[in-house]
Design an enzyme around this catalytic site. Structure first.
Site, PDB file in Angstrom:
ATOM      1  N   CYS A  20       0.420   7.428   2.716  1.00 32.18           N
ATOM      2  CA  CYS A  20      -0.248   6.911   3.912  1.00 32.18           C
ATOM      3  C   CYS A  20      -1.157   7.981   4.517  1.00 32.18           C
ATOM      4  O   CYS A  20      -0.715   9.099   4.786  1.00 32.18           O
ATOM      5  CB  CYS A  20       0.780   6.461   4.944  1.00 32.18           C
ATOM      6  N   ASN A  67      -0.693   1.377  -8.891  1.00 32.33           N
ATOM      7  CA  ASN A  67      -1.025   0.656  -7.661  1.00 32.33           C
ATOM      8  C   ASN A  67      -2.495   0.907  -7.326  1.00 32.33           C
ATOM      9  O   ASN A  67      -3.021   1.978  -7.574  1.00 32.33           O
ATOM     10  CB  ASN A  67      -0.113   1.144  -6.527  1.00 32.33           C
ATOM     11  N   GLY A  72      -0.713  -4.996  -3.677  1.00 38.13           N
ATOM     12  CA  GLY A  72      -0.620  -4.876  -2.237  1.00 38.13           C
ATOM     13  C   GLY A  72      -1.325  -6.017  -1.544  1.00 38.13           C
ATOM     14  O   GLY A  72      -0.815  -7.128  -1.453  1.00 38.13           O
TER      15      GLY A  72
END
Length: 333
Positions: free
Chosen positions: A104, A215, A237
């Site tokens: 993040c 990802n 996602g």
């Protein structure tokens, strides 16, 4: 919460296909809905900080329905002892995995030494992983970027993965973009840095014994199948959230399930009792239905479906009747 002792001897969850942890999106209501579409997808919570668990309402943050399994808790933190304590809480609450957020990029988490900024501190991440693994028997995994600005060479990525591997981590979910820690919002960090699947693929080549999950930017099950030729798993996602019906064929296409593909209409019908129970407990219908708006795509009446559950819902005195009206638009779909 009592320790779910059955969980300690259970096999590791399959990471062949997973839905990413997404703040404000992958809450327990969203996860219950997604589970109706796929029995095999590994689901992740929103990131929960160690401070929220240790000093806040832990029961609320850990709460989940048994139907959500296989289920992983993602933690944000950088103090090994705190992460170990939170991993024990996750295990006690019955989670199948605990995952450390090293991806993040937001300013808020950086200031607390959480997320992508930890890529500059591989030894600390290793200490965190080891502390968690020493505390629990469920798997401890890491989700990270391929680098951060100022530390974005492949050699530095290998140094990070190597040190965390040496601390005991065996499963890495790689968001195949670097994170720009200054000047870009989290949303921009998911779009502006270019995708580098080749870097993630090289990582799998150079660390063949590790489980490497890809990802970033994956949108279709055809793309998933292509990436599974190289990687051990794929993680979706935003696409899984905005177009959740993509999950409806995951079991058949990626896990060789012989079960019939669930229809949009059947998914909503199975969700109805959950919504009714939530309303009976004092909740609002939009807590759940905000997560299913993406079912309304690509068919006549889809726009009306979304309007009923995003606009009209706030004016209705009979929300379940409104839900049934929306369900009629899904008939045969």
């Amino acid at each position: 919460m009592p320790l779910d002792t059955a969980n300690t001897s259970a096999p590791e969850p399959s990471r062949r296909f997973s839905v990413a942890p997404m703040m404000d999106w992958t809450d327990r209501h969203c996860r219950f809905f997604l589970r109706l579409l796929s029995s095999n997808a590994l689901l992740y919570t929103e990131m929960v900080t160690t401070g929220a668990l240790l000093h806040g309402d832990a029961e609320r943050f850990l709460r989940h329905d048994e139907a959500e399994h296989p289920l992983a808790l993602q933690l944000g933190g950088s103090v090994p002892a705190d992460l170990a304590a939170c991993a024990k809480l996750a295990e006690g609450a019955g989670y199948d995995e605990v995952n450390l957020n090293v991806g993040c990029p937001s300013d808020r988490v950086q200031n607390n030494m959480i997320g992508a900024c930890l890529m500059a501190h591989p030894a600390l991440v290793g200490d965190c992983v080891k502390a968690m693994q020493d505390a629990v028997q469920i798997p401890v995994t890491v989700k990270h970027r391929i680098g951060i600005n100022g530390r974005d060479s492949y050699a530095q990525l290998c140094d990070f993965v190597g040190q965390v591997r040496d601390a005991g981590c065996r499963s890495f979910t790689v968001h195949a973009r670097i994170a720009i820690l200054e000047g870009l919002s989290p949303k921009e960090n998911r779009e502006i840095p270019p995708l580098r699947y080749d870097v993630a693929a090289q990582l799998k080549t150079d660390f063949p014994a590790l489980e490497i999950i890809l990802n970033g930017g994956i949108k279709t099950l055809a793309e998933c199948q292509e990436h599974l030729q190289t990687f051990d798993g794929v993680m979706l996602g935003r696409e899984a959230y905005h177009n959740p019906y993509v999950l409806a064929q995951v079991d058949q296409q990626l896990f060789a399930s012989q079960a019939p593909v669930i229809s949009r209409s059947e998914a909503l019908a199975r969700l109805r009792p959950y919504i009714a129970a939530h309303l009976a407990a004092g909740g609002a219908m939009h807590h759940v239905t905000r997560h299913i708006l993406g079912l309304g795509q690509g068919f006549p009446g889809a726009r009306k479906f979304r309007q009923l559950l995003s606009v009209d819902i706030h004016k209705s005195n009979d929300p379940l009747a409104l839900l049934d009206q929306a369900g009629e638009l899904l008939q045969g779909r």
